[in-house]
Design a protein around this motif. Sequence first.
Motif, mmCIF file in Angstrom:
data_model
loop_
_atom_site.group_PDB
_atom_site.id
_atom_site.type_symbol
_atom_site.label_atom_id
_atom_site.label_comp_id
_atom_site.label_asym_id
_atom_site.label_seq_id
_atom_site.Cartn_x
_atom_site.Cartn_y
_atom_site.Cartn_z
ATOM 1 N N UNK A 98 0.835 -1.206 0.000
ATOM 2 C CA UNK A 98 0.000 0.000 0.000
ATOM 3 C C UNK A 98 0.871 1.258 0.000
ATOM 4 N N UNK A 99 1.924 1.234 0.808
ATOM 5 C CA UNK A 99 2.836 2.389 0.853
ATOM 6 C C UNK A 99 3.553 2.572 -0.481
ATOM 7 N N UNK A 100 3.967 1.469 -1.094
ATOM 8 C CA UNK A 100 4.622 1.534 -2.404
ATOM 9 C C UNK A 100 3.711 2.181 -3.437
ATOM 10 N N UNK A 101 2.411 1.870 -3.354
ATOM 11 C CA UNK A 101 1.427 2.412 -4.300
ATOM 12 C C UNK A 101 0.825 3.746 -3.842
ATOM 13 N N UNK A 102 1.406 4.318 -2.768
ATOM 14 C CA UNK A 102 0.970 5.632 -2.245
ATOM 15 C C UNK A 102 -0.518 5.652 -1.899
ATOM 16 N N UNK A 103 -0.970 4.582 -1.273
ATOM 17 C CA UNK A 103 -2.377 4.459 -0.898
ATOM 18 C C UNK A 103 -2.559 4.714 0.598
ATOM 19 N N UNK A 104 -3.675 5.313 0.937
ATOM 20 C CA UNK A 104 -4.009 5.569 2.334
ATOM 21 C C UNK A 104 -4.301 4.247 3.036
ATOM 22 N N UNK A 105 -3.782 4.074 4.239
ATOM 23 C CA UNK A 105 -3.971 2.836 5.006
ATOM 24 C C UNK A 105 -4.810 3.124 6.246
ATOM 25 N N UNK A 106 -5.833 2.306 6.462
ATOM 26 C CA UNK A 106 -6.647 2.388 7.678
ATOM 27 C C UNK A 106 -6.418 1.126 8.494
ATOM 28 N N UNK A 107 -5.986 1.301 9.727
ATOM 29 C CA UNK A 107 -5.799 0.173 10.641
ATOM 30 C C UNK A 107 -7.121 -0.106 11.357
ATOM 31 N N UNK A 108 -7.755 -1.213 11.037
ATOM 32 C CA UNK A 108 -9.047 -1.558 11.626
ATOM 33 C C UNK A 108 -8.832 -2.044 13.055
ATOM 34 N N UNK A 109 -9.605 -1.486 13.982
ATOM 35 C CA UNK A 109 -9.421 -1.834 15.391
ATOM 36 C C UNK A 109 -10.063 -3.170 15.743
ATOM 37 N N UNK A 110 -11.265 -3.414 15.214
ATOM 38 C CA UNK A 110 -11.993 -4.632 15.553
ATOM 39 C C UNK A 110 -12.337 -5.411 14.285
ATOM 40 N N UNK A 111 -12.562 -6.720 14.402
ATOM 41 C CA UNK A 111 -12.887 -7.528 13.212
ATOM 42 C C UNK A 111 -14.215 -7.105 12.585
ATOM 43 N N UNK A 112 -14.353 -7.369 11.304
ATOM 44 C CA UNK A 112 -15.651 -7.235 10.644
ATOM 45 C C UNK A 112 -16.530 -8.381 11.122
ATOM 46 N N UNK A 113 -17.822 -8.116 11.275
ATOM 47 C CA UNK A 113 -18.715 -9.129 11.843
ATOM 48 C C UNK A 113 -19.311 -10.053 10.773
ATOM 49 N N UNK A 114 -19.042 -9.773 9.514
ATOM 50 C CA UNK A 114 -19.503 -10.683 8.462
ATOM 51 C C UNK A 114 -18.521 -11.839 8.290
ATOM 52 N N UNK A 115 -19.004 -12.896 7.629
ATOM 53 C CA UNK A 115 -18.172 -14.064 7.387
ATOM 54 C C UNK A 115 -17.638 -14.078 5.963
ATOM 55 N N UNK A 116 -16.493 -14.709 5.763
ATOM 56 C CA UNK A 116 -15.867 -14.832 4.435
ATOM 57 C C UNK A 116 -15.067 -16.122 4.446
ATOM 58 N N UNK A 117 -15.354 -17.016 3.494
ATOM 59 C CA UNK A 117 -14.762 -18.343 3.639
ATOM 60 C C UNK A 117 -13.296 -18.437 3.232
ATOM 61 N N UNK A 118 -12.652 -17.302 2.959
ATOM 62 C CA UNK A 118 -11.196 -17.296 2.830
ATOM 63 C C UNK A 118 -10.566 -17.698 4.161
ATOM 64 N N UNK A 119 -11.363 -17.647 5.233
ATOM 65 C CA UNK A 119 -10.892 -18.074 6.547
ATOM 66 C C UNK A 119 -10.359 -19.495 6.548
ATOM 67 N N UNK A 120 -10.879 -20.352 5.651
ATOM 68 C CA UNK A 120 -10.370 -21.715 5.571
ATOM 69 C C UNK A 120 -8.950 -21.728 5.000
ATOM 70 N N UNK A 121 -8.655 -20.795 4.087
ATOM 71 C CA UNK A 121 -7.297 -20.686 3.550
ATOM 72 C C UNK A 121 -6.332 -20.200 4.631
ATOM 73 N N UNK A 122 -6.761 -19.209 5.416
ATOM 74 C CA UNK A 122 -5.865 -18.690 6.459
ATOM 75 C C UNK A 122 -5.703 -19.679 7.602
ATOM 76 N N UNK A 123 -6.589 -20.666 7.675
ATOM 77 C CA UNK A 123 -6.422 -21.732 8.662
ATOM 78 C C UNK A 123 -5.332 -22.709 8.205
ATOM 79 N N UNK A 124 -5.176 -22.859 6.897
ATOM 80 C CA UNK A 124 -4.204 -23.806 6.342
ATOM 81 C C UNK A 124 -2.860 -23.163 5.998
ATOM 82 N N UNK A 125 -2.897 -21.873 5.649
ATOM 83 C CA UNK A 125 -1.692 -21.208 5.166
ATOM 84 C C UNK A 125 -1.454 -19.892 5.901
ATOM 85 N N UNK A 126 -0.202 -19.401 5.848
ATOM 86 C CA UNK A 126 0.091 -18.051 6.350
ATOM 87 C C UNK A 126 -0.491 -17.068 5.340
#
Length: 380
Positions: free
Chosen positions: A307-335
């Motif tokens: 993001x910094x390389x592309x000069x984009x504004x970054x927002x640090x989210x304080x709390x998780x989003x409450x919706x679900x997204x099944x990419x969570x299964x990938x992050x369970x298996x991989x870094x």
Amino acid sequence: MENLSALTILRKELHQNPEVSGNEFNTAKRIVSFLQKYPPDEIITAVGKTGIIATYNGKKKGKTVLFRAELDALPIEETNVFEHKSLNKGVSHKCGHDGHSAILCGLAQKLHAEKPEFGTVILVFQPAEEDGSGAKKVVEDNRFQYIKTDYAFALHNLPGFKMHQIIVKDHIFSCAVNSIIIKLKGKTAHAGEPEKGYNPAMAIATIITEFNALIQSDIANNNYCLITPIYSKLGKKAYGVSAGIGEIHFTIRSDSNLEMTNIETTLENLAKSIAKKNNLKCKVKWTQSFKANRNNIEAVELIRRAAKYNSLDILEKEYPFTWGEDFGLFTEHYSGAMFGIGSGINTPALHNPDYDFPDEIIQTGVNMFHQISKQITDAY
């Protein structure tokens, strides 16, 4: 500009021809047709039924990085009237998966034009994200089993955030979500003599009350647990009959996969106990399960650097989003990590009938994915 124009045309074609989870056959064909113009070293189709894996190998051996986008649309009637509106009645891209797929195709363009220096970049176009079944089907597909990746990344457009803004968060990015179906069977009786039967009404009322007592709805506090009643049914419209069957559905959210498992056990045991006290048979079924997205800290740092390389504004989210997204299964298996791209403060919300993915952020997504890949494949 020529590449962006092609991606915009693709995005609008996908938007016009949406397909619901598990039926993305034509969507997959259109993606494959596009990829063939920027040929991968290997392409595998029908992964997890309709998914696609495209592989771009580097000049030398090195690390592997995987990027995922989604193929499916939602069973929602579109209310927009623009030229690229959905042609399929009752189905439309209301989560922006058409845009996410276009972004991943843009990464394919970049990788074809400029081979990675080291390692391998894998693009996964995943089916059935919306019902929580797609990631599981892909991960369990025999042809996916041989893939060993060092990192996995995905993005999601986010209405309500400034356009092009990159939203990041260490650890949990989005919540674990699961839905429970509780079916109760008793015994019908005459409505004038209800004591001769077993009516599930009081059990349903007790289940609602007991489940409600377990809610901790503030995501800022520990043990976040949101339990939402979704659907209920009792008996039939026969006014002389005391009901003998009933069912009730809930969706449950937690910011922890482990805590979600504990909640599931608690709710299932509670439902069965209440049913037993009311002389009812009880069947419990779980559906549309989403693992929490657990972001790897190193992977998030790679996102920040891109993001910094592309000069984009970054927002640090304080709390998780409450919706679900099944990419969570990938992050369970991989870094891995998921991040957000702001799609506009005043953009209609996801899953709304007037939502449309903003084409302005396609290039932003492509630039982010490409830079993340370069940071991994150029640094071997």
